[in-house]
Design a protein around this motif. Structure first.
Motif, PDB file in Angstrom:
ATOM      1  N   SER A  39      28.777  12.149  37.619  1.00 17.89           N
ATOM      2  CA  SER A  39      29.336  10.681  37.397  1.00 17.89           C
ATOM      3  C   SER A  39      30.919  10.862  36.823  1.00 17.89           C
ATOM      4  CB  SER A  39      28.649   9.642  37.161  1.00 17.89           C
ATOM      5  OG  SER A  39      28.271   9.712  35.676  1.00 17.89           O
ATOM      6  N   ASN A  40      31.015  11.298  35.637  1.00 17.69           N
ATOM      7  CA  ASN A  40      32.203  11.112  35.025  1.00 17.69           C
ATOM      8  C   ASN A  40      32.897  12.503  34.707  1.00 17.69           C
ATOM      9  OD1 ASN A  40      32.667   8.493  34.777  1.00 17.69           O
ATOM     10  ND2 ASN A  40      31.028   8.100  33.412  1.00 17.69           N
ATOM     11  N   THR A  41      32.322  13.750  35.176  1.00 13.38           N
ATOM     12  CA  THR A  41      32.684  15.052  34.817  1.00 13.38           C
ATOM     13  C   THR A  41      33.421  15.704  35.860  1.00 13.38           C
ATOM     14  OG1 THR A  41      31.135  15.047  33.064  1.00 13.38           O
ATOM     15  CG2 THR A  41      32.139  17.290  33.655  1.00 13.38           C
ATOM     16  N   PHE A  42      34.517  16.284  35.763  1.00 11.81           N
ATOM     17  CA  PHE A  42      35.110  16.844  36.860  1.00 11.81           C
ATOM     18  C   PHE A  42      35.401  18.313  36.505  1.00 11.81           C
ATOM     19  CE2 PHE A  42      35.908  12.510  37.246  1.00 11.81           C
ATOM     20  CZ  PHE A  42      36.069  12.160  38.599  1.00 11.81           C
ATOM     21  N   ALA A  43      35.495  19.420  37.172  1.00  7.14           N
ATOM     22  CA  ALA A  43      35.606  20.781  36.697  1.00  7.14           C
ATOM     23  C   ALA A  43      36.839  21.317  37.593  1.00  7.14           C
ATOM     24  CB  ALA A  43      34.336  21.586  36.971  1.00  7.14           C
ATOM     25  N   ILE A  44      37.467  22.492  36.918  1.00  8.65           N
ATOM     26  CA  ILE A  44      38.181  23.444  37.898  1.00  8.65           C
ATOM     27  C   ILE A  44      38.137  24.588  37.297  1.00  8.65           C
ATOM     28  CG2 ILE A  44      40.058  23.008  36.240  1.00  8.65           C
ATOM     29  CD1 ILE A  44      41.916  23.479  38.540  1.00  8.65           C
ATOM     30  N   THR A  45      37.834  25.726  38.158  1.00 12.23           N
ATOM     31  CA  THR A  45      37.724  27.131  37.854  1.00 12.23           C
ATOM     32  C   THR A  45      38.844  27.872  38.320  1.00 12.23           C
ATOM     33  OG1 THR A  45      35.228  27.022  38.232  1.00 12.23           O
ATOM     34  CG2 THR A  45      36.066  29.202  38.314  1.00 12.23           C
ATOM     35  N   PHE A  46      39.432  28.903  37.227  1.00 15.62           N
ATOM     36  CA  PHE A  46      40.738  29.562  37.601  1.00 15.62           C
ATOM     37  C   PHE A  46      40.045  30.814  37.674  1.00 15.62           C
ATOM     38  CE2 PHE A  46      41.931  26.527  34.416  1.00 15.62           C
ATOM     39  CZ  PHE A  46      42.905  25.904  35.215  1.00 15.62           C
ATOM     40  N   ALA A  47      40.922  31.524  38.841  1.00 12.04           N
ATOM     41  CA  ALA A  47      40.297  32.991  39.239  1.00 12.04           C
ATOM     42  C   ALA A  47      41.211  33.955  38.173  1.00 12.04           C
ATOM     43  CB  ALA A  47      40.863  33.232  40.382  1.00 12.04           C
ATOM     44  N   THR A  48      40.663  34.846  37.781  1.00 10.31           N
ATOM     45  CA  THR A  48      41.388  35.788  36.882  1.00 10.31           C
ATOM     46  C   THR A  48      42.812  35.953  37.223  1.00 10.31           C
ATOM     47  OG1 THR A  48      38.994  36.713  36.337  1.00 10.31           O
ATOM     48  CG2 THR A  48      41.102  38.148  35.795  1.00 10.31           C
ATOM     49  N   ASN A  49      43.255  36.063  38.705  1.00  5.27           N
ATOM     50  CA  ASN A  49      44.319  36.376  38.887  1.00  5.27           C
ATOM     51  C   ASN A  49      45.375  35.171  38.592  1.00  5.27           C
ATOM     52  OD1 ASN A  49      43.561  35.300  40.984  1.00  5.27           O
ATOM     53  ND2 ASN A  49      44.091  36.822  42.424  1.00  5.27           N
ATOM     54  N   GLN A  50      45.010  34.061  38.389  1.00  5.38           N
ATOM     55  CA  GLN A  50      45.456  32.805  38.320  1.00  5.38           C
ATOM     56  C   GLN A  50      46.332  32.679  36.966  1.00  5.38           C
ATOM     57  OE1 GLN A  50      42.544  30.167  40.128  1.00  5.38           O
ATOM     58  NE2 GLN A  50      44.509  29.074  40.666  1.00  5.38           N
ATOM     59  N   ILE A  51      45.605  33.447  35.673  1.00  3.88           N
ATOM     60  CA  ILE A  51      45.806  33.292  34.513  1.00  3.88           C
ATOM     61  C   ILE A  51      46.767  34.701  34.215  1.00  3.88           C
ATOM     62  CG2 ILE A  51      45.140  33.060  32.115  1.00  3.88           C
ATOM     63  CD1 ILE A  51      42.454  32.156  33.361  1.00  3.88           C
ATOM     64  N   PRO A  52      48.228  34.446  33.757  1.00  7.08           N
ATOM     65  CA  PRO A  52      48.847  35.476  33.569  1.00  7.08           C
ATOM     66  C   PRO A  52      48.507  36.260  32.296  1.00  7.08           C
ATOM     67  CG  PRO A  52      50.224  33.513  33.833  1.00  7.08           C
ATOM     68  CD  PRO A  52      48.825  33.078  33.929  1.00  7.08           C
ATOM     69  N   ASN A  53      48.435  37.538  32.321  1.00  4.38           N
ATOM     70  CA  ASN A  53      48.129  38.446  31.145  1.00  4.38           C
ATOM     71  C   ASN A  53      48.864  37.805  29.896  1.00  4.38           C
ATOM     72  OD1 ASN A  53      46.458  39.924  32.652  1.00  4.38           O
ATOM     73  ND2 ASN A  53      47.942  41.490  33.173  1.00  4.38           N
ATOM     74  N   ASN A  54      50.036  37.547  29.868  1.00  3.13           N
ATOM     75  CA  ASN A  54      50.786  37.172  28.868  1.00  3.13           C
ATOM     76  C   ASN A  54      51.039  35.565  28.616  1.00  3.13           C
ATOM     77  OD1 ASN A  54      52.225  36.714  30.922  1.00  3.13           O
ATOM     78  ND2 ASN A  54      54.377  37.211  30.092  1.00  3.13           N
ATOM     79  N   ALA A  55      50.240  34.849  28.944  1.00  2.00           N
ATOM     80  CA  ALA A  55      49.899  33.494  29.015  1.00  2.00           C
ATOM     81  C   ALA A  55      49.877  33.098  27.362  1.00  2.00           C
ATOM     82  CB  ALA A  55      48.875  32.759  29.820  1.00  2.00           C
ATOM     83  N   PRO A  56      50.619  32.286  26.975  1.00  2.00           N
ATOM     84  CA  PRO A  56      50.622  31.860  25.521  1.00  2.00           C
ATOM     85  C   PRO A  56      49.635  30.789  25.298  1.00  2.00           C
ATOM     86  CG  PRO A  56      52.641  31.135  26.516  1.00  2.00           C
ATOM     87  CD  PRO A  56      52.078  31.812  27.438  1.00  2.00           C
ATOM     88  N   GLN A  57      49.294  29.834  26.403  1.00  2.00           N
ATOM     89  CA  GLN A  57      48.428  28.901  26.448  1.00  2.00           C
ATOM     90  C   GLN A  57      48.269  28.149  27.860  1.00  2.00           C
ATOM     91  OE1 GLN A  57      50.798  25.714  24.231  1.00  2.00           O
ATOM     92  NE2 GLN A  57      52.091  25.471  26.147  1.00  2.00           N
ATOM     93  N   ILE A  58      47.292  27.105  27.616  1.00  2.00           N
ATOM     94  CA  ILE A  58      47.089  26.382  28.858  1.00  2.00           C
ATOM     95  C   ILE A  58      47.483  25.174  28.478  1.00  2.00           C
ATOM     96  CG2 ILE A  58      44.691  26.353  28.857  1.00  2.00           C
ATOM     97  CD1 ILE A  58      44.578  25.579  31.964  1.00  2.00           C
TER      98      ILE A  58
END
Length: 79
Positions: A39-58
């Motif tokens: 009822s109040n929870t929403f989700a998103i899943t990131f594929a591995t290739n969506q997250i840069p290897n050098n990502a400092p944060q989300i």
């Protein structure tokens, strides 16, 4: 990533979007519709290739197209 909208400005939202980016730049934000899990929870899943290897944060904020939940304007950041 899960977002519990129960106590937020989006508590009665029919849909919720994640507004996010994986860097510290201000010009590369992406908006993606989240999937309702309960009822109040929403989700998103990131594929591995969506997250840069050098990502400092989300960094993320949430909206329903009108209202925002952005941690008081600071957004949420996870390194």
């Amino acid at each position: 990533m899960n977002f519990n909208a129960a106590t937020s400005a989006l508590a009665t939202a029919a849909t919720v979007n994640a507004f996010y980016h994986f860097s510290t730049n201000n010009d590369d934000w992406v908006t993606t519709a989240m999937t309702r899990q309960s009822s109040n929870t929403f989700a998103i899943t990131f594929a591995t290739n969506q997250i840069p290897n050098n990502a400092p944060q989300i960094e993320v904020a949430f909206n329903d197209g009108v209202h925002w939940e952005s941690n008081g304007g600071a957004n949420w950041k996870v390194a």
